[in-house]
Motif scaffolding. Structure first.
Motif, PDB file in Angstrom:
ATOM      1  N   ARG A 106       0.769  -0.766  -0.063  1.00 41.52           N
ATOM      2  CA  ARG A 106       0.307  -0.378  -0.108  1.00 41.52           C
ATOM      3  C   ARG A 106       0.773   1.583   0.039  1.00 41.52           C
ATOM      4  N   LEU A 107       1.687   1.225   0.675  1.00 43.83           N
ATOM      5  CA  LEU A 107       2.434   2.422   0.786  1.00 43.83           C
ATOM      6  C   LEU A 107       3.528   3.006  -0.996  1.00 43.83           C
ATOM      7  N   ASP A 108       3.009   2.359  -1.705  1.00 45.14           N
ATOM      8  CA  ASP A 108       4.014   2.506  -3.099  1.00 45.14           C
ATOM      9  C   ASP A 108       3.014   3.227  -3.720  1.00 45.14           C
ATOM     10  N   GLU A 109       1.220   2.972  -2.988  1.00 45.83           N
ATOM     11  CA  GLU A 109       0.634   4.052  -3.342  1.00 45.83           C
ATOM     12  C   GLU A 109       1.103   5.596  -3.200  1.00 45.83           C
ATOM     13  N   ILE A 110       1.829   6.175  -2.173  1.00 49.83           N
ATOM     14  CA  ILE A 110       2.014   6.865  -2.155  1.00 49.83           C
ATOM     15  C   ILE A 110       3.506   8.045  -2.294  1.00 49.83           C
ATOM     16  N   ASP A 111       3.151   8.515  -2.692  1.00 53.03           N
ATOM     17  CA  ASP A 111       4.643   9.359  -4.506  1.00 53.03           C
ATOM     18  C   ASP A 111       5.025   9.899  -3.092  1.00 53.03           C
ATOM     19  N   ALA A 112       5.773   9.806  -2.149  1.00 49.58           N
ATOM     20  CA  ALA A 112       6.352  10.689  -1.565  1.00 49.58           C
ATOM     21  C   ALA A 112       7.271   9.712  -0.681  1.00 49.58           C
ATOM     22  N   THR A 141      -1.870  13.724  11.816  1.00 50.13           N
ATOM     23  CA  THR A 141      -2.708  13.196  12.062  1.00 50.13           C
ATOM     24  C   THR A 141      -2.572  11.933  13.828  1.00 50.13           C
ATOM     25  N   ILE A 142      -2.815  12.085  14.658  1.00 51.57           N
ATOM     26  CA  ILE A 142      -2.594  11.660  16.010  1.00 51.57           C
ATOM     27  C   ILE A 142      -3.919  10.674  15.906  1.00 51.57           C
ATOM     28  N   ASN A 143      -3.222   9.210  15.978  1.00 51.99           N
ATOM     29  CA  ASN A 143      -3.739   8.351  16.298  1.00 51.99           C
ATOM     30  C   ASN A 143      -3.209   6.869  16.429  1.00 51.99           C
ATOM     31  N   ASP A 165      -4.325  -0.442  12.286  1.00 55.49           N
ATOM     32  CA  ASP A 165      -5.374  -0.548  11.974  1.00 55.49           C
ATOM     33  C   ASP A 165      -5.863  -0.180  11.061  1.00 55.49           C
ATOM     34  N   GLN A 166      -6.256   0.547  11.259  1.00 56.64           N
ATOM     35  CA  GLN A 166      -7.239   1.578  10.144  1.00 56.64           C
ATOM     36  C   GLN A 166      -6.245   1.944   8.684  1.00 56.64           C
ATOM     37  N   ILE A 167      -5.490   1.255   8.375  1.00 58.86           N
ATOM     38  CA  ILE A 167      -4.670   1.359   7.125  1.00 58.86           C
ATOM     39  C   ILE A 167      -4.889   1.891   6.067  1.00 58.86           C
ATOM     40  N   ASP A 168      -6.350   1.428   5.229  1.00 57.31           N
ATOM     41  CA  ASP A 168      -6.751   1.655   4.141  1.00 57.31           C
ATOM     42  C   ASP A 168      -7.050   3.563   4.695  1.00 57.31           C
ATOM     43  N   LYS A 169      -7.279   3.665   5.744  1.00 60.35           N
ATOM     44  CA  LYS A 169      -7.838   5.222   6.078  1.00 60.35           C
ATOM     45  C   LYS A 169      -6.492   5.698   6.056  1.00 60.35           C
ATOM     46  N   SER A 170      -5.929   5.756   6.901  1.00 60.33           N
ATOM     47  CA  SER A 170      -4.279   6.038   7.132  1.00 60.33           C
ATOM     48  C   SER A 170      -3.606   6.708   5.585  1.00 60.33           C
ATOM     49  N   ASP A 194      -5.706   6.226   2.442  1.00 55.99           N
ATOM     50  CA  ASP A 194      -6.387   7.273   1.863  1.00 55.99           C
ATOM     51  C   ASP A 194      -5.851   9.433   2.174  1.00 55.99           C
ATOM     52  N   GLU A 195      -6.190   9.370   3.844  1.00 49.18           N
ATOM     53  CA  GLU A 195      -5.684  10.150   4.120  1.00 49.18           C
ATOM     54  C   GLU A 195      -4.158  10.832   3.676  1.00 49.18           C
ATOM     55  N   ILE A 196      -3.250  10.621   3.614  1.00 50.19           N
ATOM     56  CA  ILE A 196      -1.711  10.744   2.804  1.00 50.19           C
ATOM     57  C   ILE A 196      -1.919  11.577   1.814  1.00 50.19           C
ATOM     58  N   LYS A 197      -2.746  10.550   0.627  1.00 49.13           N
ATOM     59  CA  LYS A 197      -2.660  10.472  -0.833  1.00 49.13           C
ATOM     60  C   LYS A 197      -3.383  11.469  -0.800  1.00 49.13           C
ATOM     61  N   GLU A 198      -4.493  11.836   0.185  1.00 48.03           N
ATOM     62  CA  GLU A 198      -5.484  12.602  -0.111  1.00 48.03           C
ATOM     63  C   GLU A 198      -4.768  14.335  -0.108  1.00 48.03           C
ATOM     64  N   GLU A 199      -3.500  14.320   1.290  1.00 44.77           N
ATOM     65  CA  GLU A 199      -3.233  15.057   1.554  1.00 44.77           C
ATOM     66  C   GLU A 199      -1.821  15.412   0.710  1.00 44.77           C
ATOM     67  N   LEU A 200      -1.779  14.854   0.137  1.00 44.23           N
ATOM     68  CA  LEU A 200      -0.467  14.559  -0.889  1.00 44.23           C
ATOM     69  C   LEU A 200      -0.760  15.842  -2.323  1.00 44.23           C
ATOM     70  N   GLY A 201      -1.766  15.544  -2.404  1.00 46.45           N
ATOM     71  CA  GLY A 201      -2.949  15.856  -3.663  1.00 46.45           C
ATOM     72  C   GLY A 201      -2.894  17.176  -3.643  1.00 46.45           C
ATOM     73  N   LYS A 202      -3.058  17.502  -2.348  1.00 47.35           N
ATOM     74  CA  LYS A 202      -3.481  19.473  -2.089  1.00 47.35           C
ATOM     75  C   LYS A 202      -1.998  19.701  -2.029  1.00 47.35           C
ATOM     76  N   LEU A 203      -0.869  19.591  -2.576  1.00 44.19           N
ATOM     77  CA  LEU A 203       0.703  19.829  -2.741  1.00 44.19           C
ATOM     78  C   LEU A 203       0.555  20.284  -4.028  1.00 44.19           C
ATOM     79  N   LYS A 204      -0.239  19.775  -5.699  1.00 37.49           N
ATOM     80  CA  LYS A 204       0.287  20.043  -6.472  1.00 37.49           C
ATOM     81  C   LYS A 204      -0.930  20.521  -6.693  1.00 37.49           C
TER      82      LYS A 204
END
Length: 112
Positions: free
Chosen positions: A15-21, A88-90, A95-100, A102-112
């Motif tokens: 799943r980390l491959d989905e993160i461009d960072a 995000t403090i969690n 355990d919620q890796i999908d949500k985590s 998705d949130e990182i990808k969403e925030e990365l998208g805001k930087l572009k």
């Protein structure tokens, strides 16, 4: 970092491959402690996320993840200039890796 969170992260390593960072595990542990854990994870899973030792909690403090003399569990994003984008403090982020992720990808998208 809680051992269960490390297990969840490594069991979902692809799943980390989905993160461009660049992805790091940052903790107060000494480099020696981190190397031992890194080696165990790499042996078991065939790979591991890179560890960064922050014994004085300076980076953790910069990410607003400092909780007294330890770090909160969670994740943060720092941009190329070193500015904190979000955190995000969690305790259950692994355990919620999908949500985590998705949130990182969403925030990365805001930087572009």
């Amino acid at each position: 970092m809680c051992q269960q969170q490390l297990v969840e992260l490594h069991e979902n390593f692809s799943r980390l491959d989905e993160i461009d960072a660049d992805v790091y595990i940052i903790s107060k542990d000494t480099p020696e402690q981190q190397l031992k854990l890194y080696t165990q994870l790499e042996k078991h899973y065939g790979e591991s996320v890179t560890f960064v030792s922050d014994e004085n909690l300076e980076l953790i403090d910069h990410m607003d993840m400092k909780n007294g003399d330890v770090a909160y569990r969670g994740y943060a994003l720092i941009d190329g200039d070193g500015s904190l984008v979000f955190n995000t403090i969690n305790d259950h982020w692994g355990d919620q890796i999908d949500k985590s992720i998705d949130e990182i990808k969403e925030e990365l998208g805001k930087l572009k």
